[in-house]
Design an enzyme around this catalytic site. Structure first.
Site, PDB file in Angstrom:
ATOM      1  N   GLU A   1     -12.675  14.537   4.116  1.00 49.29           N
ATOM      2  CA  GLU A   1     -11.552  14.096   5.110  1.00 49.29           C
ATOM      3  C   GLU A   1     -10.002  14.510   4.589  1.00 49.29           C
ATOM      4  OE1 GLU A   1     -11.968   9.917   4.964  1.00 49.29           O
ATOM      5  OE2 GLU A   1     -14.131  10.358   6.273  1.00 49.29           O
TER       6      GLU A   1
ATOM      7  N   GLY B   1      -6.246  15.310   3.114  1.00 44.74           N
ATOM      8  CA  GLY B   1      -5.227  15.571   3.702  1.00 44.74           C
ATOM      9  C   GLY B   1      -3.984  16.024   2.652  1.00 44.74           C
TER      10      GLY B   1
ATOM     11  N   ARG C   1       7.738   8.804  -1.707  1.00 42.71           N
ATOM     12  CA  ARG C   1       7.196   9.287  -3.162  1.00 42.71           C
ATOM     13  C   ARG C   1       7.373   8.735  -3.987  1.00 42.71           C
ATOM     14  NH1 ARG C   1       4.432  13.141  -4.318  1.00 42.71           N
ATOM     15  NH2 ARG C   1       2.114  12.044  -5.062  1.00 42.71           N
TER      16      ARG C   1
ATOM     17  N   TYR D   1       5.613   5.412  -5.120  1.00 47.14           N
ATOM     18  CA  TYR D   1       3.775   5.982  -5.772  1.00 47.14           C
ATOM     19  C   TYR D   1       4.722   6.410  -7.217  1.00 47.14           C
ATOM     20  CZ  TYR D   1       1.978   5.823  -1.329  1.00 47.14           C
ATOM     21  OH  TYR D   1       1.147   6.147   0.185  1.00 47.14           O
TER      22      TYR D   1
ATOM     23  N   CYS E   1      21.148   2.724  -0.034  1.00 48.06           N
ATOM     24  CA  CYS E   1      22.166   1.515  -0.933  1.00 48.06           C
ATOM     25  C   CYS E   1      20.800   0.906  -1.753  1.00 48.06           C
ATOM     26  CB  CYS E   1      23.136   0.748   0.097  1.00 48.06           C
ATOM     27  SG  CYS E   1      24.047   1.544   1.213  1.00 48.06           S
ATOM     28  N   GLU E   2      20.083   1.215  -2.739  1.00 41.79           N
ATOM     29  CA  GLU E   2      18.894   1.148  -3.232  1.00 41.79           C
ATOM     30  C   GLU E   2      18.827   1.745  -4.290  1.00 41.79           C
ATOM     31  OE1 GLU E   2      17.165  -0.937  -1.946  1.00 41.79           O
ATOM     32  OE2 GLU E   2      16.594  -1.152  -0.183  1.00 41.79           O
TER      33      GLU E   2
ATOM     34  N   TYR F   1       2.682  13.281   2.652  1.00 39.24           N
ATOM     35  CA  TYR F   1       2.838  12.235   2.629  1.00 39.24           C
ATOM     36  C   TYR F   1       4.127  12.689   2.518  1.00 39.24           C
ATOM     37  CZ  TYR F   1      -2.053  11.137   2.008  1.00 39.24           C
ATOM     38  OH  TYR F   1      -3.310  11.133   2.823  1.00 39.24           O
TER      39      TYR F   1
HETATM   40  N1  PLP Z   1      -9.729   9.354   4.006  1.00 41.65           N
HETATM   41  C1  PLP Z   1      -9.244   7.957   4.264  1.00 41.65           C
HETATM   42  C2  PLP Z   1     -10.146   7.311   5.125  1.00 41.65           C
HETATM   43  C3  PLP Z   1      -8.032   7.433   3.480  1.00 41.65           C
HETATM   44  O1  PLP Z   1      -7.331   6.735   3.521  1.00 41.65           O
HETATM   45  C4  PLP Z   1      -6.836   8.928   3.197  1.00 41.65           C
HETATM   46  C5  PLP Z   1      -6.142   8.732   2.249  1.00 41.65           C
HETATM   47  O2  PLP Z   1      -4.981   7.983   2.647  1.00 41.65           O
HETATM   48  C6  PLP Z   1      -7.380   9.935   3.357  1.00 41.65           C
HETATM   49  C7  PLP Z   1      -9.231  10.633   3.821  1.00 41.65           C
HETATM   50  C8  PLP Z   1      -6.809  11.486   2.589  1.00 41.65           C
HETATM   51  O3  PLP Z   1      -6.290  11.275   1.654  1.00 41.65           O
HETATM   52  P1  PLP Z   1      -5.905  12.454   0.922  1.00 41.65           P
HETATM   53  O4  PLP Z   1      -4.633  12.949   0.840  1.00 41.65           O
HETATM   54  O5  PLP Z   1      -5.935  11.600  -0.873  1.00 41.65           O
HETATM   55  O6  PLP Z   1      -7.072  13.710   1.193  1.00 41.65           O
END
Ligand code: PLP
Length: 433
Positions: free
Chosen positions: A289, A291, A328, A332, A359-360, A388
């Protein structure tokens, strides 16, 4: 790799001059490279070819329809966390049968929608949620495919806000309770079909060790679930870190450089070399998964310098992108390389804070950053903003959302129009007097 580079002193995305895009579409402007996304997808896919696998791109990183279309065209699946993300995937030409549905708080309406669309698996995060899915499936006369997210209690060694695999995090079911949870599903939930097991220990991991530790810890559990419940897949989540510092120079994901340990990128090959030997003997379908890895270095945020301001303590470069466009740094402590669109060869660097109009005090893109001298009217590129970035943007301070461009070779496609003032108030109503 990524596709942002200077050509004859002007910053380009693939073959497109970014100055021309900012002149045509204005700023703040998100620009993405199709070539980079395609390269990252193919590299990851290729490195795992010994496994029966499916890349389920984590839609939350960047959910623009054209990005999802790019991934769907490559044959990718999707990891979604809401009914809205599933809707986007379907609009972009993706298939629900290639989607996993993550997240700790799926609503009844979202569960119904996903079931009706034929989701591949609900990755459930609690026993209470499983019972809800069971109940909804029963009411629709369907069987819901499910997996549980295991919390392996492994330290991902990343920022505490994006660490998800420790017992104190809200995610998943504790490692030592997971077998009982599966046994309970099998005996008590007649409308569920047990399909797999999932984990995700955190985001922006820059070391291979936590991935290996988690995979080694969970592999025996996978074996047991295969034996007892005939699971078909094991999802190892996302989390692959990318290069943020000096990302313009690094260019290649195989670059290691003279950087501190924490900033060394994981290479796809080192990731695959370490994990494939643990995963291959399981003889299951492996889901991933990713991202950030897919889209992070594929995007830049262009922003114009509005004013320069010299205070007693600091010099400020005030730009037209704020924390509402890219949160970000504020959220973070995220670090993004910032570079002018026109290369400033040999110029003496100045230490500045690059701040937005909001304004922060937290509204900054960079603090104490050495930049070549800039002037009002110059455009800066904030690099590695593809993940993100836009997806976390908001209308705070009633600022319209930025436009988005997808570059493909020499072509630049407007894939999201800039919001108008009318868009800002759409759906709101005055009280009738
Ligand atoms: N899978 C799950 C369940 C997640 O919560 C996230 C990110 O929050 C991701 C995959 C993707 O993470 P990344 O963008 O670090 O690969």
């Amino acid at each position: 790799m990524h596709s942002f580079r200077y050509i004859q002193g002007r910053l380009h995305c693939e073959n497109v001059d970014l100055e021309s895009l900012s002149a045509k579409h204005g700023t703040p402007l998100y620009v993405y490279s199709k070539e980079t996304i395609t390269d990252h997808y193919k590299r990851l896919d290729g490195a795992l070819d010994r496994l029966d696998h499916l890349i389920c791109y984590a839609v939350k990183a960047n959910s623009n329809l054209a990005i999802l279309q790019t991934i769907a065209d490559l044959g990718g699946g999707f990891d979604i966390v809401s009914g809205g993300e599933l809707y986007r995937v379907i609009q972009a030409g993706g298939r629900a049968s290639q989607c996993t549905f993550a997240g700790v708080g799926k609503t009844r309406a979202e569960i119904e929608y996903a079931l009706q669309q034929g989701i591949y698996s609900f990755n459930a995060e609690s026993e209470a949620e499983l019972r809800q899915i069971n109940e909804v499936a029963g009411s629709l006369g369907k069987k819901a495919p499910v997996a549980l997210r295991v919390n392996p209690n492994v330290d991902a060694k990343t920022h505490k806000y994006i660490s998800t695999g420790k017992s104190e995090n809200k995610f998943g079911v504790d490692f030592d309770r997971i077998l009982d949870a599966y046994a309970a599903i099998a005996t008590e939930c007649e409308h569920l079909e047990i399909r797999g097991l999932q984990m995700h220990i955190g985001s922006q991991l820059t070391s291979i060790d936590p991935f290996v530790e988690a995979a080694k810890k969970v592999a025996p559990l996978v074996e047991k679930l295969k034996e007892r419940h005939h699971i078909k897949f094991f999802s190892i989540g996302g989390g692959l870190g990318i290069v943020y510092r000096e990302s313009l120079d690094s260019g290649d994901q195989t670059w290691w450089g003279e950087k501190e340990e924490a900033e060394r990128p994981l290479t796809i090959q080192s990731y695959a070399d370490a994990l494939v030997p643990i995963l291959e003997p399981l003889k299951l379908r492996i889901l991933l998964e990713p991202g950030r890895f897919m889209v992070g270095n594929a995007g830049a945020l262009l922003s114009k310098v509005l004013y320069l301001k010299k205070g007693n303590a600091k010099k400020f470069v005030i730009v037209d992108a704020g924390m509402n466009d890219l949160i970000r740094p504020a959220l973070y402590e995220g670090w993004h390389q910032i570079t002018p669109l026109q290369k400033a060869e040999g110029a003496e660097l100045e230490k500045v804070d690059v701040v937005g109009p909001i304004c922060e005090t937290g509204d900054f893109l960079a603090q104490d950053r050495e930049l070549p001298p800039v002037q009002a009217g110059d455009t800066l590129a904030v690099l590695s903003a593809g993940a993100y970035g836009f997806t976390m943007a908001s209308n705070y301070n009633s600022r319209p959302l930025a436009a988005e461009i997808l570059v493909d070779g020499s072509e630049a496609h407007l894939v999201r129009e800039r919001q108008t003032l009318d868009d800002l108030v759409r759906g709101e109503h005055l009280v009738q007097k």
